[in-house]
Design an enzyme around this catalytic site. Structure first.
Site, PDB file in Angstrom:
ATOM      1  N   ARG A   1      50.369  92.170  84.984  1.00 30.48           N
ATOM      2  CA  ARG A   1      51.129  91.864  83.763  1.00 30.48           C
ATOM      3  C   ARG A   1      50.300  90.984  82.827  1.00 30.48           C
ATOM      4  O   ARG A   1      50.364  91.113  81.610  1.00 30.48           O
ATOM      5  CB  ARG A   1      52.480  91.198  84.083  1.00 30.48           C
ATOM      6  CG  ARG A   1      53.211  90.691  82.844  1.00 30.48           C
ATOM      7  CD  ARG A   1      54.712  90.526  83.017  1.00 30.48           C
ATOM      8  NE  ARG A   1      55.107  89.828  84.222  1.00 30.48           N
ATOM      9  CZ  ARG A   1      54.923  88.536  84.471  1.00 30.48           C
ATOM     10  NH1 ARG A   1      54.341  87.756  83.577  1.00 30.48           N
ATOM     11  NH2 ARG A   1      55.312  88.003  85.606  1.00 30.48           N
TER      12      ARG A   1
ATOM     13  N   LYS B   1      51.650 107.066  67.562  1.00 27.55           N
ATOM     14  CA  LYS B   1      51.420 108.016  66.476  1.00 27.55           C
ATOM     15  C   LYS B   1      49.953 108.468  66.440  1.00 27.55           C
ATOM     16  O   LYS B   1      49.502 109.095  67.364  1.00 27.55           O
ATOM     17  CB  LYS B   1      51.886 107.378  65.167  1.00 27.55           C
ATOM     18  CG  LYS B   1      53.270 106.690  65.268  1.00 27.55           C
ATOM     19  CD  LYS B   1      54.415 107.631  65.553  1.00 27.55           C
ATOM     20  CE  LYS B   1      55.722 106.928  65.949  1.00 27.55           C
ATOM     21  NZ  LYS B   1      56.216 105.912  65.040  1.00 27.55           N
TER      22      LYS B   1
ATOM     23  N   ASP C   1      52.160  96.710  58.894  1.00 25.63           N
ATOM     24  CA  ASP C   1      52.372  97.866  59.775  1.00 25.63           C
ATOM     25  C   ASP C   1      51.477  98.978  59.255  1.00 25.63           C
ATOM     26  O   ASP C   1      51.740  99.571  58.214  1.00 25.63           O
ATOM     27  CB  ASP C   1      53.858  98.259  59.747  1.00 25.63           C
ATOM     28  CG  ASP C   1      54.178  99.432  60.683  1.00 25.63           C
ATOM     29  OD1 ASP C   1      53.243 100.145  61.076  1.00 25.63           O
ATOM     30  OD2 ASP C   1      55.372  99.628  60.992  1.00 25.63           O
TER      31      ASP C   1
ATOM     32  N   TYR D   1      60.283 100.711  58.215  1.00 23.55           N
ATOM     33  CA  TYR D   1      60.569 101.614  59.339  1.00 23.55           C
ATOM     34  C   TYR D   1      61.930 101.224  59.928  1.00 23.55           C
ATOM     35  O   TYR D   1      62.128 100.062  60.332  1.00 23.55           O
ATOM     36  CB  TYR D   1      59.474 101.502  60.405  1.00 23.55           C
ATOM     37  CG  TYR D   1      59.818 102.232  61.670  1.00 23.55           C
ATOM     38  CD1 TYR D   1      59.846 103.623  61.691  1.00 23.55           C
ATOM     39  CD2 TYR D   1      60.165 101.555  62.820  1.00 23.55           C
ATOM     40  CE1 TYR D   1      60.204 104.305  62.844  1.00 23.55           C
ATOM     41  CE2 TYR D   1      60.515 102.227  63.975  1.00 23.55           C
ATOM     42  CZ  TYR D   1      60.534 103.600  63.975  1.00 23.55           C
ATOM     43  OH  TYR D   1      60.901 104.274  65.125  1.00 23.55           O
TER      44      TYR D   1
HETATM   45  C1  LIG Z   1      57.097 104.818  65.068  1.00 24.20           C
HETATM   46  C2  LIG Z   1      56.916 103.665  64.183  1.00 24.20           C
HETATM   47  C3  LIG Z   1      57.212 102.363  64.624  1.00 24.20           C
HETATM   48  C4  LIG Z   1      57.807 102.068  65.988  1.00 24.20           C
HETATM   49  O1  LIG Z   1      56.986 102.427  67.045  1.00 24.20           O
HETATM   50  P1  LIG Z   1      57.495 102.912  68.488  1.00 24.20           P
HETATM   51  O2  LIG Z   1      56.242 103.192  69.221  1.00 24.20           O
HETATM   52  O3  LIG Z   1      58.381 104.109  68.265  1.00 24.20           O
HETATM   53  O4  LIG Z   1      58.287 101.788  69.078  1.00 24.20           O
HETATM   54  C5  LIG Z   1      56.960 101.313  63.741  1.00 24.20           C
HETATM   55  N1  LIG Z   1      56.493 101.527  62.503  1.00 24.20           N
HETATM   56  C6  LIG Z   1      56.213 102.765  62.041  1.00 24.20           C
HETATM   57  C7  LIG Z   1      55.695 102.936  60.664  1.00 24.20           C
HETATM   58  C8  LIG Z   1      56.427 103.877  62.866  1.00 24.20           C
HETATM   59  O5  LIG Z   1      56.161 105.101  62.389  1.00 24.20           O
END
Ligand SMILES: *Cc1c(COP(=O)(O)O)cnc(C)c1O
Length: 373
Positions: free
Chosen positions: A47, A195, A170, A99
């Site tokens: 961890r 992503k 982000d 988001y």
């Molecule tokens: C998918 C996404 C998130 C969240 O991520 P997860 O891996 O689904 O928890 C945050 N910001 C953006 C822009 C996203 O596309």
């Protein structure tokens, strides 16, 4: 070093025990101590640290030109670590089209703990007016999801720093290939590695990247290790492997997205295309200034309403009607229904994650689907 070289080498090291060229997956949760009780390789318990996570964090930090990275089990877990690191009572300013998963996290899990406002950050004066004496964090997401609005990172950072406000960005939609917010002064970069960084729609993960190992970063590292929302060694291995091809994948996404956006813009059944690589995008110049490439995501509005949008999505044969983004396969989604009843998006908006199939096949597929309405 260039990003292609970093992507291949910064997440790998030859295994000392076997001379294996590719770092093995270390599943062990615990590590042997020596006769004095020390940990010869620095690993104690999985961890706290694991060789696969360590290498993943190294490559992610270098891709964003940062000093350190902390990997999490999801993008939302990474976002949560940022919000948990703030002093209770801190005011957070985020974009009005943040988001939705993170906006909901703030609204439901941090109600009564943090204060927050979601405003149109494409207008700098709106940000300025929203600042309060207790504002501690500005959260930027650019390009925004799914309206593809561009926020001026450099200008907002300058203003925020004058007021002692930290800036987190982000960068999921852009990927480090298209945009590197730390070079524009941001104090933290966040990714949903689910992503583009994963790129194959088979890993859930997140990361935070810092330009300096300061006190704030120590706190975030503690939240990662004590909170325990860490990715598994297998996920870290798979992600490190995916990242090796990220720069080439990204260029393919960008090339296809540009051609698809140009095609859709001329289509009689399309009212509007939102893609920062189109000169018709209201912030085309800003996008060109702060991004290396316009990215692989676009949205478009079809003539008609919800029914027509669903019809187009359902009629596609190569594009899959599904949420998420960044994978090699193209996805299309009627977005408002995903965000739920409080979504303010137009019902006829379709969001597209442009994949790496041949562009002629993608255009043929979407042309046929638009022919159905
Ligand atoms: C998918 C996404 C998130 C969240 O991520 P997860 O891996 O689904 O928890 C945050 N910001 C953006 C822009 C996203 O596309």
């Amino acid at each position: 070093m260039h990003i292609e070289t970093i992507a291949i080498h910064a997440g790998n090291r030859t295994d000392e025990a076997s001379q294996a060229v590719i770092q093995p997956i270390v599943l062990s949760t615990t590590f042997e101590r020596n006769e004095t009780g020390d940990y010869p390789k620095g690993y104690i318990y999985s961890r706290a640290a694991n060789p696969n996570r360590e290498l993943l964090e190294n490559v992610l930090a270098k891709l964003e030109l940062g000093a350190d990275a902390a990997a999490f089990s999801s993008g939302n877990a990474a976002g949560m670590a940022v919000f948990q690191s703030l002093k209770p009572g801190t005011h957070v300013i985020g974009p009005d089209d943040m988001y939705h998963g993170l906006r909901n996290q703030l609204k439901t899990l941090f109600a009564g703990i943090l204060e927050f406002d979601f405003v149109d950050l494409t207008d700098i004066s709106v940000f300025e007016k929203t600042i309060r004496p207790n504002t501690g964090l500005l959260w930027i997401e650019t390009p925004s999801n799914p309206l593809m609005k561009i926020t001026d990172i450099d200008a907002l950072v300058k203003l925020a720093h004058e007021r002692n406000i930290k800036v987190a960005c982000d960068n999921t939609f852009a990927s480090p290939v298209c945009q590197q917010p730390l070079t524009l002064g941001a104090d933290l970069v966040m990714h949903s590695t689910t992503k583009y960084l994963s790129g194959h729609s088979d890993i859930t993960g997140g990361v935070l990247i810092t330009p300096v190992k300061d006190e704030w970063w120590e706190k975030i590292r503690q939240i990662q290790q004590l909170g325990g929302a860490i990715p598994s060694p297998l996920d870290c291995y798979m992600l490190t492997r995916s990242i090796k091809t990220l720069p080439y994948r990204m260029r393919g996404h960008v090339q296809n997205a540009q051609l698809l956006a140009e095609y859709l813009e001329k289509h009689p059944k399309v009212e509007e295309v939102m893609y920062p690589g189109l000169p018709s995008h209201p912030q085309y110049e800003l996008a060109k200034k702060q991004m290396n490439y316009a990215g692989g995501m676009l949205s478009f509005v079809v003539r008609g309403g919800k029914e027509e949008a669903f019809k187009v999505a359902a009629s596609c044969k190569i594009f899959t009607h599904a949420t998420s983004l960044g994978g090699v396969e193209s996805l299309i989604e009627q977005r408002a229904s995903n965000e739920g009843p409080d979504s303010t998006l137009p019902q006829n908006l379709l969001r597209v994650s442009v994949g790496l199939e041949h562009i002629d096949d993608l255009i043929e597929d979407i042309a046929a689907a638009l022919g159905e309405i």
